[in-house]
Design a protein around this motif. Structure first.
Motif, mmCIF file in Angstrom:
data_model
loop_
_atom_site.group_PDB
_atom_site.id
_atom_site.type_symbol
_atom_site.label_atom_id
_atom_site.label_comp_id
_atom_site.label_asym_id
_atom_site.label_seq_id
_atom_site.Cartn_x
_atom_site.Cartn_y
_atom_site.Cartn_z
ATOM 1 N N MET A 80 6.926 3.985 -3.571
ATOM 2 C CA MET A 80 6.583 2.839 -2.733
ATOM 3 C C MET A 80 7.013 3.026 -1.278
ATOM 4 S SD MET A 80 7.142 -0.307 -5.280
ATOM 5 C CE MET A 80 7.307 -0.149 -7.045
ATOM 6 N N ASN A 81 6.330 2.269 -0.411
ATOM 7 C CA ASN A 81 6.569 2.252 1.032
ATOM 8 C C ASN A 81 6.609 3.650 1.643
ATOM 9 O OD1 ASN A 81 6.310 -0.427 1.619
ATOM 10 N ND2 ASN A 81 8.389 -0.689 2.411
ATOM 11 N N LEU A 82 5.539 4.399 1.377
ATOM 12 C CA LEU A 82 5.400 5.724 1.978
ATOM 13 C C LEU A 82 5.311 5.630 3.502
ATOM 14 C CD1 LEU A 82 2.886 7.473 -0.458
ATOM 15 C CD2 LEU A 82 5.366 7.419 -0.547
ATOM 16 N N GLN A 117 2.041 1.492 -2.309
ATOM 17 C CA GLN A 117 2.581 2.311 -3.398
ATOM 18 C C GLN A 117 1.550 3.331 -3.864
ATOM 19 O OE1 GLN A 117 3.826 -0.088 -6.723
ATOM 20 N NE2 GLN A 117 1.961 -1.282 -6.778
ATOM 21 N N ALA A 118 2.031 4.541 -4.070
ATOM 22 C CA ALA A 118 1.223 5.583 -4.699
ATOM 23 C C ALA A 118 1.401 5.457 -6.204
ATOM 24 C CB ALA A 118 1.670 6.958 -4.223
ATOM 25 N N LEU A 119 0.279 5.538 -6.933
ATOM 26 C CA LEU A 119 0.297 5.430 -8.399
ATOM 27 C C LEU A 119 -0.388 6.682 -8.963
ATOM 28 C CD1 LEU A 119 -0.786 1.682 -8.718
ATOM 29 C CD2 LEU A 119 1.528 2.601 -8.974
ATOM 30 N N ILE A 149 -7.163 2.826 -4.044
ATOM 31 C CA ILE A 149 -7.902 3.924 -3.418
ATOM 32 C C ILE A 149 -7.714 5.207 -4.216
ATOM 33 C CG2 ILE A 149 -8.227 5.230 -1.279
ATOM 34 C CD1 ILE A 149 -6.450 2.881 0.010
ATOM 35 N N PRO A 150 -8.670 5.574 -5.074
ATOM 36 C CA PRO A 150 -8.561 6.863 -5.758
ATOM 37 C C PRO A 150 -8.725 7.991 -4.739
ATOM 38 C CG PRO A 150 -10.175 5.421 -6.832
ATOM 39 C CD PRO A 150 -9.870 4.831 -5.497
ATOM 40 N N THR A 231 -2.327 2.770 -2.995
ATOM 41 C CA THR A 231 -2.604 1.334 -2.908
ATOM 42 C C THR A 231 -1.830 0.716 -1.749
ATOM 43 O OG1 THR A 231 -0.778 0.589 -4.333
ATOM 44 C CG2 THR A 231 -2.827 1.212 -5.430
ATOM 45 N N MET A 232 -2.416 -0.338 -1.196
ATOM 46 C CA MET A 232 -1.713 -1.199 -0.249
ATOM 47 C C MET A 232 -1.894 -2.638 -0.702
ATOM 48 S SD MET A 232 -2.711 1.664 1.517
ATOM 49 C CE MET A 232 -4.068 1.477 2.688
#
Length: 277
Positions: A80-82, A117-119, A149-150, A231-232
């Motif tokens: 999270m929070n990149l 966050q990146a998932l 966003i893929p 994602t945001m």
């Protein structure tokens, strides 16, 4: 894969406005989600995708074997929070193109960032159980939306996001954290109440937006590639922080909202306004 376009062109794209059709806006407001094609170019996704992937690899702390993980841990690696870790990731997270779409779908004057966050769902990664995101957020208004966003095309075997159409309008399952229980209870409830579940692949450049109270899930990743998603989470710029209702909201209040006073707006430092009319 190296981006074939120069940096200025990439930056220009992520800050150039995308016109959301009235039909897409109406669909979002009725169904609680919308999928939009050709929002980002392959070049933008390749360039920023590599940066995001490097950060996920560097910052990930979940290293135990898949069989030893909980259902939640098997669902994805979550970083999270990149935007606070890397200036190039911040460019992507702060995209005016993506933020304006969020404002237009919700019909608000502007949006703040809640967090990014990146998932990353690894090969053999399990399901993401049914849940609604806003269960976790101490935010008073339902004017919240997540862009999903893929970073690659996402066929069914990779576990694309699925949505229960119109589920943001019903007060069911709003006290359920993401778990085996939420998967079973919500699957049964949504079926019994005849909700249509939209579960389709994502093309490269296609993104989805879903409301904070829209129920969604994802299947397992049975492919041999990681399902990389960024994602945001956006909120109405005039969102109000409310008294937390569960332990997760207590934690979110401290982590993502700097423990600002209850009843106040989020602050600009941690929750900047990304687009405003």
């Amino acid at each position: 894969m190296e981006a074939t376009l120069d940096k200025e062109t990439l930056l220009n794209e992520i800050d150039t406005y995308y016109t959301v059709s009235p039909e897409a806006i109406a669909f979002y407001r009725q169904n609680g989600y919308v999928k939009l094609k050709h929002v980002l170019s392959p070049e933008v996704l390749a360039y920023y995708g590599d940066i995001i992937t490097d950060l996920v690899i560097r910052l990930n702390t979940l290293i135990k074997p898949m069989e030893e993980r909980t259902t939640y841990e098997r669902a994805f690696l979550q970083i999270m929070n990149l935007w606070r870790e890397d200036a190039r990731a911040k460019e992507f997270v702060f995209s005016k193109r993506l933020a304006k779409i969020a404002a237009d779908l919700m019909g608000v004057e502007g949006v703040r960032l809640y967090h990014d966050q990146a998932l990353y769902k690894e090969p053999s990664g399990g399901i993401t159980p049914w849940h609604a995101d806003q269960f976790y957020w101490p935010l008073a208004s339902p004017n919240t939306v997540t862009v999903w966003i893929p970073l690659q095309d996402t066929p069914m075997e990779m576990g694309p996001l699925a949505f229960a159409e119109g589920s943001q309008h019903v007060e069911i399952g709003r006290d359920l954290e993401i778990s085996d229980d939420s998967e079973k209870i919500l699957a049964d409830t949504l079926q019994n109440q005849n909700f249509t579940v939209h579960d389709t692949p994502f093309e490269l450049g296609e993104v989805s937006y879903h409301a904070g109270w829209t129920f969604h899930r994802a299947g397992p990743n049975v492919s041999d590639r990681p399902r990389k998603v960024m994602t945001m989470i956006y909120m109405d710029k005039d969102q109000i922080v409310m008294q937390p209702r569960n332990k997760y909201q207590v934690a979110d209040h401290a982590t993502w909202l700097s423990s600002v006073p209850i009843g106040s707006k989020p602050q600009d430092e941690l929750n900047p306004i990304l687009f405003s009319y």
